[in-house]
Design an enzyme around this catalytic site. Sequence first.
Site, PDB file in Angstrom:
ATOM      1  N   ASN A   7     -13.467   8.865   8.065  1.00  0.00           N
ATOM      2  CA  ASN A   7     -12.922   7.530   7.826  1.00  0.00           C
ATOM      3  C   ASN A   7     -12.240   7.060   9.103  1.00  0.00           C
ATOM      4  OD1 ASN A   7     -11.541   5.268   7.011  1.00  0.00           O
ATOM      5  ND2 ASN A   7     -10.461   6.251   5.303  1.00  0.00           N
ATOM      6  N   LYS A  14      -9.725   9.951  10.057  1.00  0.00           N
ATOM      7  CA  LYS A  14      -9.372  10.913   8.998  1.00  0.00           C
ATOM      8  C   LYS A  14     -10.630  11.668   8.626  1.00  0.00           C
ATOM      9  CE  LYS A  14      -6.064   8.210   6.449  1.00  0.00           C
ATOM     10  NZ  LYS A  14      -5.972   7.368   5.285  1.00  0.00           N
ATOM     11  N   ARG A  91     -16.848   6.335   5.450  1.00  0.00           N
ATOM     12  CA  ARG A  91     -16.294   5.198   4.712  1.00  0.00           C
ATOM     13  C   ARG A  91     -16.518   3.955   5.572  1.00  0.00           C
ATOM     14  NH1 ARG A  91     -10.362   2.906   4.553  1.00  0.00           N
ATOM     15  NH2 ARG A  91     -10.656   1.404   2.894  1.00  0.00           N
ATOM     16  N   HIS A 180     -11.345  -1.505  -2.026  1.00  0.00           N
ATOM     17  CA  HIS A 180     -10.885  -0.295  -2.733  1.00  0.00           C
ATOM     18  C   HIS A 180     -11.897   0.153  -3.783  1.00  0.00           C
ATOM     19  CE1 HIS A 180      -6.481  -1.758  -2.012  1.00  0.00           C
ATOM     20  NE2 HIS A 180      -6.804  -0.886  -1.080  1.00  0.00           N
ATOM     21  N   ASN A 211      -0.067   0.527  -0.043  1.00  0.00           N
ATOM     22  CA  ASN A 211       0.320  -0.499   0.934  1.00  0.00           C
ATOM     23  C   ASN A 211      -0.511  -1.743   0.722  1.00  0.00           C
ATOM     24  OD1 ASN A 211       2.472   0.126   2.628  1.00  0.00           O
ATOM     25  ND2 ASN A 211       1.242   1.727   3.609  1.00  0.00           N
ATOM     26  N   ARG A 241       1.464  -8.030   2.922  1.00  0.00           N
ATOM     27  CA  ARG A 241       0.521  -9.148   2.752  1.00  0.00           C
ATOM     28  C   ARG A 241       0.956 -10.059   1.613  1.00  0.00           C
ATOM     29  NH1 ARG A 241      -4.735  -5.441   2.299  1.00  0.00           N
ATOM     30  NH2 ARG A 241      -3.781  -3.803   3.521  1.00  0.00           N
ATOM     31  N   GLU A 384     -10.951   9.332  -2.833  1.00  0.00           N
ATOM     32  CA  GLU A 384     -12.093   8.616  -2.264  1.00  0.00           C
ATOM     33  C   GLU A 384     -13.028   9.582  -1.541  1.00  0.00           C
ATOM     34  OE1 GLU A 384     -10.407   4.429  -0.906  1.00  0.00           O
ATOM     35  OE2 GLU A 384      -8.856   5.965  -0.998  1.00  0.00           O
TER      36      GLU A 384
HETATM   37  P1  ADP Z   1      -2.246   2.997   1.827  1.00  0.00           P
HETATM   38  O1  ADP Z   1      -2.675   1.675   1.276  1.00  0.00           O
HETATM   39  O2  ADP Z   1      -1.673   2.920   3.202  1.00  0.00           O
HETATM   40  O3  ADP Z   1      -3.246   4.123   1.611  1.00  0.00           O
HETATM   41  P2  ADP Z   1      -0.613   4.489  -0.054  1.00  0.00           P
HETATM   42  O4  ADP Z   1      -1.572   4.527  -1.181  1.00  0.00           O
HETATM   43  O5  ADP Z   1      -0.351   5.741   0.694  1.00  0.00           O
HETATM   44  O6  ADP Z   1      -0.980   3.323   0.949  1.00  0.00           O
HETATM   45  O7  ADP Z   1       0.780   3.944  -0.633  1.00  0.00           O
HETATM   46  C1  ADP Z   1       1.883   3.737   0.174  1.00  0.00           C
HETATM   47  C2  ADP Z   1       3.006   3.200  -0.692  1.00  0.00           C
HETATM   48  O8  ADP Z   1       3.295   4.176  -1.701  1.00  0.00           O
HETATM   49  C3  ADP Z   1       4.311   2.945   0.065  1.00  0.00           C
HETATM   50  O9  ADP Z   1       4.801   1.661  -0.209  1.00  0.00           O
HETATM   51  C4  ADP Z   1       5.243   3.976  -0.517  1.00  0.00           C
HETATM   52  O10 ADP Z   1       6.525   3.473  -0.609  1.00  0.00           O
HETATM   53  C5  ADP Z   1       4.694   4.188  -1.898  1.00  0.00           C
HETATM   54  N1  ADP Z   1       5.216   5.450  -2.433  1.00  0.00           N
HETATM   55  C6  ADP Z   1       4.987   6.684  -1.982  1.00  0.00           C
HETATM   56  N2  ADP Z   1       5.755   7.571  -2.673  1.00  0.00           N
HETATM   57  C7  ADP Z   1       6.486   6.845  -3.553  1.00  0.00           C
HETATM   58  C8  ADP Z   1       7.464   7.160  -4.535  1.00  0.00           C
HETATM   59  N3  ADP Z   1       7.849   8.400  -4.712  1.00  0.00           N
HETATM   60  N4  ADP Z   1       7.980   6.143  -5.278  1.00  0.00           N
HETATM   61  C9  ADP Z   1       7.581   4.870  -5.088  1.00  0.00           C
HETATM   62  N5  ADP Z   1       6.672   4.516  -4.167  1.00  0.00           N
HETATM   63  C10 ADP Z   1       6.138   5.486  -3.414  1.00  0.00           C
END
Ligand code: ADP
Length: 401
Positions: A7, A14, A91, A180, A211, A241, A384
Site C-alpha cells: 500500500n 505499508k 491497494r 474505503h 481519520n 475534512r 483490508e
Molecule cells: P486512518 O484513516 O488514518 O487509517 P484510523 O482508522 O487509524 O485512521 O483512525 C484514527 C483515529 O482513531 C484517530 O482520530 C484516533 O483518535 C482514533 N482512535 C484511536 N484510538 C482511539 C481510542 N482509544 N478512542 C477514541 N478514538 C481513538
Amino acid sequence: MNVLVVNCGSSSLKYQLLDMTTETELAKGLFEKIGDQDAIFTHKRPNADKLERVEPILNHKEALRILLDILVDAEYGVIKSMDEIDAVGHRVVHGGEKFADSVLITPAVMEALEECCALAPLHNPPNIQGIEACQAIMPNVPQVAVFDTAFHQTMPKEAYMYALPYEYYEDYGIRRYGFHGTSHKYVAQRCAELMGKHMSDPRIITCHLGNGSSVSAIKGGRSIDTTMGFTPLSGLIMGTRTGDIDPAIVPFLMNKTGMNYDEVDTVMNKKSGVLGISGVSNDFRVIEEAAANGNKRAQLALNMFHYKVRRVIGAFAAVMGGVDAIVFTAGIGENGIGNRDAICNGLEYLGTRIDSERNNIRGKEQEISAEGSRVKIFVIPTNEEIMIARDTQRITASLKK
Ligand code: ADP
C-alpha cells in the site's frame, strides 16, 4: 501460497506478507518519509523483536529493495528466497468506472490506471509508482490491483449521480464513487458470518470511522450507497475534512477572504472537520479529553460528528427499507467506546439497543448490542490486507508460474 500486500502513499509504503494457505501474517511493516535522509523503516514479525531503522531512502523502488532484502535476511527474514513470494497485491485508491473488481495488472490496466489519476491526483500516482517498482524488481511475479472504489460500483444510478448537467458525467466522469470499499466489504462479510447468515441476507450499515470516515448501506451483499463521493472529502465530518458542505461556501469564502481555490481546498481538507471545530486536534482521544475538561468547542465537535453519523444511519435504514445490523470499524469505530455509545443513543426507534458492558471494549471483534436487540450491533476490526491478499490469490490462482 505467499502474497505480499503493498500500500503506497506519496511518502510511505505499508506492507504485509501473508501465507494464504492458513491466512496467517508472516511479517508486516512500514516505510515512512520516503524521499528523506531520515526515512523510517519498521519491520515486525509475530512474536519476534521488531526492527526499526532510520536511513536515507530515495524512492519507493529503493524501499522495496530494502524490504525484499529483509524478508530473506538471516536474522529478520521470514522466507528463504524471493521465489517464495507468489504474487503481489496492491491497494489502489481509484479505479473509476473501469474497475468493479480487482484485476491482474497488465500494460492495458496500467494505462487505465494512469487515466484514473485525473480523478485521484494525490492518491493514484504513488500507487502506480509502487506497482512500477515491484514490476522492476520482481518482473516474473504476478501483480494484482485492488481498488478502494470497486465495491461501490454496484450503487444504483440514482445514488451515484450528482444533479449537474448530465454531460459533465459523460465528459469528465463526475459522479459519486465512494471509498474505503475494501474495508466496508470485509466488515460486512464478517458481520454476516457472525450472524450465521449469507452476506446477501442482512441489510447492513457499515461505519468506517477513522481519520477519514465513511458509512455504507449494504443490501443483497452489495454496496447500494455510501457517504463519500467524487472525492474522499464529502460525507461525514472527519478528522480534518469538512464532509458535506454547501458548495456555495467555496466562492463565498474566496470572495470574502481573498483565498484562491487551492487555499480553500487546503482549508477544506486539512484544517476543517473536528480539528476546525474544536481548535484542539484531529485526534478523537485528545478532543474527548478536552471535552471532559470543559472545552465547549471540543464537545461541539464530538456532538456534530455523532449527529452526522446518526443522521446517515437513519437515512441508510430508510433507503434499505430497514436495517438488520450496524458495524463499527477503523480507529474510532474500533476503539471509541463513548463515540459508539453516543452514536447509538437515539437509534432505539430502529430496534437497536446497545449494551454498555459489551460495548466496553477496544480493538476486538464483538457484538455490542443488548440481548434481544432486533438490530445487531458489532465492533469488527477491519482487515483490508486480508481482502487484498484473498483477491490476489483468487485472481492469480489460475496463472502458470
Ligand atoms: P486512518 O484513516 O488514518 O487509517 P484510523 O482508522 O487509524 O485512521 O483512525 C484514527 C483515529 O482513531 C484517530 O482520530 C484516533 O483518535 C482514533 N482512535 C484511536 N484510538 C482511539 C481510542 N482509544 N478512542 C477514541 N478514538 C481513538
